[in-house]
Design a protein around this motif. Structure first.
Motif, PDB file in Angstrom:
ATOM      1  N   ARG A 228       2.836  -9.155  16.086  1.00 48.52           N
ATOM      2  CA  ARG A 228       1.812  -8.108  16.230  1.00 48.52           C
ATOM      3  C   ARG A 228       0.738  -8.606  17.198  1.00 48.52           C
TER       4      ARG A 228
ATOM      5  N   TRP B 223       4.033 -14.784   7.350  1.00 51.91           N
ATOM      6  CA  TRP B 223       4.392 -13.361   7.242  1.00 51.91           C
ATOM      7  C   TRP B 223       5.638 -13.183   6.365  1.00 51.91           C
TER       8      TRP B 223
ATOM      9  N   LYS C 193       5.714 -10.994   3.040  1.00 55.80           N
ATOM     10  CA  LYS C 193       6.529  -9.785   2.971  1.00 55.80           C
ATOM     11  C   LYS C 193       7.538  -9.883   1.835  1.00 55.80           C
TER      12      LYS C 193
ATOM     13  N   GLY D 207      -1.742   0.736   4.211  1.00 53.67           N
ATOM     14  CA  GLY D 207      -0.399   1.191   4.585  1.00 53.67           C
ATOM     15  C   GLY D 207      -0.014   2.432   3.823  1.00 53.67           C
TER      16      GLY D 207
ATOM     17  N   ARG E  34       3.607  -3.684  18.436  1.00 54.47           N
ATOM     18  CA  ARG E  34       4.256  -5.006  18.418  1.00 54.47           C
ATOM     19  C   ARG E  34       3.850  -5.738  19.697  1.00 54.47           C
TER      20      ARG E  34
ATOM     21  N   GLY F 287       9.431   2.900  11.159  1.00 52.86           N
ATOM     22  CA  GLY F 287       9.781   1.756  11.995  1.00 52.86           C
ATOM     23  C   GLY F 287      11.204   1.300  11.697  1.00 52.86           C
TER      24      GLY F 287
ATOM     25  N   ARG G 182      10.146  -5.725  10.910  1.00 56.31           N
ATOM     26  CA  ARG G 182       8.802  -5.245  10.584  1.00 56.31           C
ATOM     27  C   ARG G 182       8.812  -3.878   9.909  1.00 56.31           C
TER      28      ARG G 182
ATOM     29  N   CYS H 229       8.597  -0.753   7.496  1.00 53.90           N
ATOM     30  CA  CYS H 229       7.675  -0.507   6.377  1.00 53.90           C
ATOM     31  C   CYS H 229       8.341  -0.854   5.041  1.00 53.90           C
TER      32      CYS H 229
HETATM   33  C1  HEM Z   1       4.823   8.143   4.504  1.00 52.48           C
HETATM   34  C2  HEM Z   1       4.306   6.961   4.258  1.00 52.48           C
HETATM   35  C3  HEM Z   1       4.367   5.790   5.191  1.00 52.48           C
HETATM   36  C4  HEM Z   1       4.635   5.723   6.533  1.00 52.48           C
HETATM   37  C5  HEM Z   1       4.992   6.875   7.466  1.00 52.48           C
HETATM   38  C6  HEM Z   1       4.559   4.336   6.929  1.00 52.48           C
HETATM   39  C7  HEM Z   1       4.791   3.867   8.210  1.00 52.48           C
HETATM   40  C8  HEM Z   1       4.790   2.536   8.558  1.00 52.48           C
HETATM   41  C9  HEM Z   1       5.107   2.041   9.871  1.00 52.48           C
HETATM   42  C10 HEM Z   1       5.487   2.911  11.060  1.00 52.48           C
HETATM   43  C11 HEM Z   1       5.017   0.686   9.847  1.00 52.48           C
HETATM   44  C12 HEM Z   1       5.296  -0.273  11.017  1.00 52.48           C
HETATM   45  C13 HEM Z   1       6.778  -0.533  11.099  1.00 52.48           C
HETATM   46  C14 HEM Z   1       7.236  -1.292  12.312  1.00 52.48           C
HETATM   47  O1  HEM Z   1       6.466  -2.015  12.960  1.00 52.48           O
HETATM   48  O2  HEM Z   1       8.434  -1.170  12.633  1.00 52.48           O
HETATM   49  C15 HEM Z   1       4.617   0.317   8.518  1.00 52.48           C
HETATM   50  C16 HEM Z   1       4.402  -0.966   8.108  1.00 52.48           C
HETATM   51  C17 HEM Z   1       3.917  -1.294   6.853  1.00 52.48           C
HETATM   52  N1  HEM Z   1       3.735  -0.431   5.796  1.00 52.48           N
HETATM   53 FE1  HEM Z   1       4.090   1.543   5.776  1.00 52.48          FE
HETATM   54  N2  HEM Z   1       4.238   3.591   5.830  1.00 52.48           N
HETATM   55  C18 HEM Z   1       4.112   4.431   4.747  1.00 52.48           C
HETATM   56  C19 HEM Z   1       3.826   4.070   3.451  1.00 52.48           C
HETATM   57  C20 HEM Z   1       3.543   2.797   3.038  1.00 52.48           C
HETATM   58  C21 HEM Z   1       3.227   2.422   1.682  1.00 52.48           C
HETATM   59  C22 HEM Z   1       3.208   3.394   0.502  1.00 52.48           C
HETATM   60  C23 HEM Z   1       2.952   1.090   1.690  1.00 52.48           C
HETATM   61  C24 HEM Z   1       2.565   0.200   0.547  1.00 52.48           C
HETATM   62  C25 HEM Z   1       2.231   0.603  -0.646  1.00 52.48           C
HETATM   63  C26 HEM Z   1       3.128   0.612   3.055  1.00 52.48           C
HETATM   64  C27 HEM Z   1       2.949  -0.696   3.468  1.00 52.48           C
HETATM   65  C28 HEM Z   1       3.254  -1.164   4.739  1.00 52.48           C
HETATM   66  C29 HEM Z   1       3.138  -2.554   5.131  1.00 52.48           C
HETATM   67  C30 HEM Z   1       2.654  -3.699   4.260  1.00 52.48           C
HETATM   68  C31 HEM Z   1       3.561  -2.633   6.460  1.00 52.48           C
HETATM   69  C32 HEM Z   1       3.638  -3.871   7.340  1.00 52.48           C
HETATM   70  C33 HEM Z   1       5.068  -4.399   7.457  1.00 52.48           C
HETATM   71  C34 HEM Z   1       5.193  -5.583   8.404  1.00 52.48           C
HETATM   72  O3  HEM Z   1       4.387  -5.730   9.321  1.00 52.48           O
HETATM   73  O4  HEM Z   1       6.125  -6.378   8.205  1.00 52.48           O
HETATM   74  N3  HEM Z   1       3.478   1.676   3.833  1.00 52.48           N
HETATM   75  N4  HEM Z   1       4.506   1.451   7.745  1.00 52.48           N
END
Ligand code: HEM
Length: 523
Positions: free
Chosen positions: A115, A140, A144, A324, A396, A458, A462, A464
């Protein structure tokens, strides 16, 4: 051109800084530079992806507009699905096709799993100690895996089913109350602000699951909505010093850094008190269900082999659940109901499915009832496609030089994947601008990171980790509100003229709240 410059200053949070006269001088200066740079623009290096002409100093910043996913899609139609821009001195690769996204998030996933650094992330996310902003590496990976195995696994998500059902019931009761007001008077107070209701519900579910209880009505109640809102707004802001380092001072002068410090401090203060509250109660036995803070404190005590989760890491993990989870999940509900209200045919098809499957029960529809509701699931997918909550995903950065489609992508290039644009690619979807849930019936197209034309969460390392958590909330809420009520826009308005203007920021929702009137279906 002038409008673009104004929008750029707004995006960078420095529009108030310049007085009109000095702004006009700056604008004239930049326009002249633009003409000069356009005239002298040539394809300098054939092995780099195509680029639109850029301005000296600011690069392509002025072309971002207030809705970058839209401006970038328009630009990519002229320059191609792999397009190289510059924000100040930072090279930015914009990815706008499923094939190019696959190259980034599958073929070369490791090289693009880092990132970018940013002053905003650094200050808000405990110096990159959370999962979402942590650099790719061992820390990380450990964070994760704690999250995926202990907090957001399918088993854990299922175990919080009662929380979702109770909060949904609570919302249904509030809507019923508004219906009784409606029947006793024609007061406009019976118009429901659905956006507000969805946000409250999502926040309450996350608060109960992560912290053990809701904090509405207390000092902390303000935290869960207002501070998160401030956080999300800041995440959508760009700090000019990250792109044009010698202009770093501007963010001090315009108060951006002070604002970030204030929001970070407020949130930390709140999280500190929550963690302390949990520690003080450690010896209280028979708590019905452990929340995320309990689980993380347990992990801290047990200390996983070779990895110790410190207090900052623990708070950063909880922060991610809010950042998130809350706005993204509620945004899906808001857009889904907007589209259902705009498309009565789709609304009644979904109601027929839900009502046909559970009958006229007055109790809440439970999660067990949802299993065969394929149209409901298609409505959610179509909402994620057409209104991708995080349209440019989370940026990214490349860690090494990579060759993609014969183009050279240098190390330290910022990468923006336009998932919103990819979801509207006419090569991938028929009538891509239309809301048609049927396109997701009878096929296996899914959002789990294998189908690169549909990547709202995504893909790759990485991806979600909160997919199941979010979808479980969205499904139960939508099924229940269409089952228990018939819906109309205030004043009997038709959906055709509905104002679909989007908000600005990292998560895109409706600019103006969604208001609607509910009529009880079962009396
Ligand atoms: C409709 C609901 C959600 C959408 C559209 C969404 C979308 C995303 C996207 C686009 C990313 C980045 C993915 C990538 O770089 O490829 C992400 C990462 C992340 N999301 Fe979500 N998210 C949602 C719900 C949630 C929920 C409910 C949580 C936790 C309770 C969450 C926690 C995280 C975390 C911790 C990351 C970082 C992952 C990483 O960097 O390894 N998200 N999310």
């Amino acid at each position: 051109m002038l409008r673009h410059l104004l929008q750029m200053l707004q995006l960078l949070g420095i529009s108030d800084l310049l007085q009109p006269v000095s702004f006009a001088l700056v604008a004239i200066f930049l326009i002249l530079l633009y003409k000069w740079s356009s005239a002298s623009a040539t394809t300098a290096n054939n092995s780099l992806p195509p680029s639109p002409p850029k301005l000296p100093i600011i690069g392509n910043f002025h072309q971002l507009g207030l809705h970058p996913h839209r401006s970038l899609l328009a630009l990519s139609k002229r320059h191609g699905p792999l397009m190289l821009l510059h924000f100040g001195s930072v090279p930015v690769l914009v990815v706008s096709s499923a094939e190019a996204a696959r190259e980034i998030m599958k073929t070369h996933d490791i090289a693009f799993s880092d990132r970018p650094k940013s002053t905003i992330y650094e200050k808000l996310a405990y110096n990159y100690k959370d999962i979402a902003t942590a650099p790719y590496g061992e820390y990380w990976r450990q964070m994760k895996s704690i999250c995926v195995l202990n907090l957001l696994s399918n088993k854990m998500v299922r175990s919080f089913c009662a929380v979702r059902e109770e909060e949904t019931q609570h919302m249904i009761n509030k809507i019923k109350d508004s219906c009784s007001i409606l029947s006793s008077s024609s007061s406009s107070s019976s118009v429901l602000n659905l956006s507000e209701m969805f946000l409250t519900l999502t926040n309450d579910v996350i608060c109960r699951v992560a912290l053990g209880r809701t904090y509405s009505g207390e000092e902390g109640g303000k935290m869960s909505k207002e501070i998160i809102k401030g956080f999300i707004e800041l995440l959508g802001t760009m700090d000019i010093g990250d792109y044009i380092p010698w202009l770093f001072w501007l963010s001090h002068v315009n108060g951006l850094h002070a604002k970030i410090d204030k929001v970070a401090k407020q949130f930390d203060h709140f999280l500190e008190s929550v963690v302390q509250e949990h520690i003080d109660q450690t010896h209280v036995e028979n708590k019905e269900q452990k929340d995320f803070v309990d689980i993380l404190l347990g992990i801290q005590e047990g200390s996983l082999a070779g990895f110790s989760l410190d207090r900052v890491g623990l708070k950063a993990l909880i922060l991610d659940m809010f950042l998130g989870g809350s706005h993204t999940t509620y945004t899906v509900l808001e857009w889904a109901m907007t589209e259902l209200l705009r498309h009565p045919r789709i609304m009644s098809k979904m109601q027929n499915e839900v009502r046909g499957m559970v009958g006229n029960i007055t109790d809440i529809i439970t999660e067990d009832d949802l299993v065969g509701m394929h149209y409901l699931k298609a409505v959610i997918k179509e909402t994620l496609r057409l209104h991708t909550p995080a349209p440019l995903l989370v940026p990214r950065v490349s860690t090494q030089d990579v060759k993609i489609n014969d183009y050279d992508i240098k190390a330290k290039t910022l990468v923006m994947i336009n998932a919103w644009g990819i979801g509207r690619d006419p090569e991938m979807y028929e009538n891509p601008e239309e809301y048609e849930p049927e396109r997701f019936l009878n096929n296996s197209l899914d959002y789990k990171g294998n189908d690169f034309q549909f990547i709202p969460f995504g893909a790759g390392r990485r991806i979600c980790p909160g997919i199941q958590f979010a979808i479980s909330i969205d499904e139960i809420v939508l099924a229940n509100i269409v089952h228990k009520f018939n819906w109309a826009l205030p004043g009997g308005a038709s959906g055709e003229g509905f104002d679909l203007t989007e908000s600005n920021g990292a998560t895109v929702n409706l600019k103006y709240p969604l208001n609607a009137v509910a009529l009880p279906y079962l009396g």
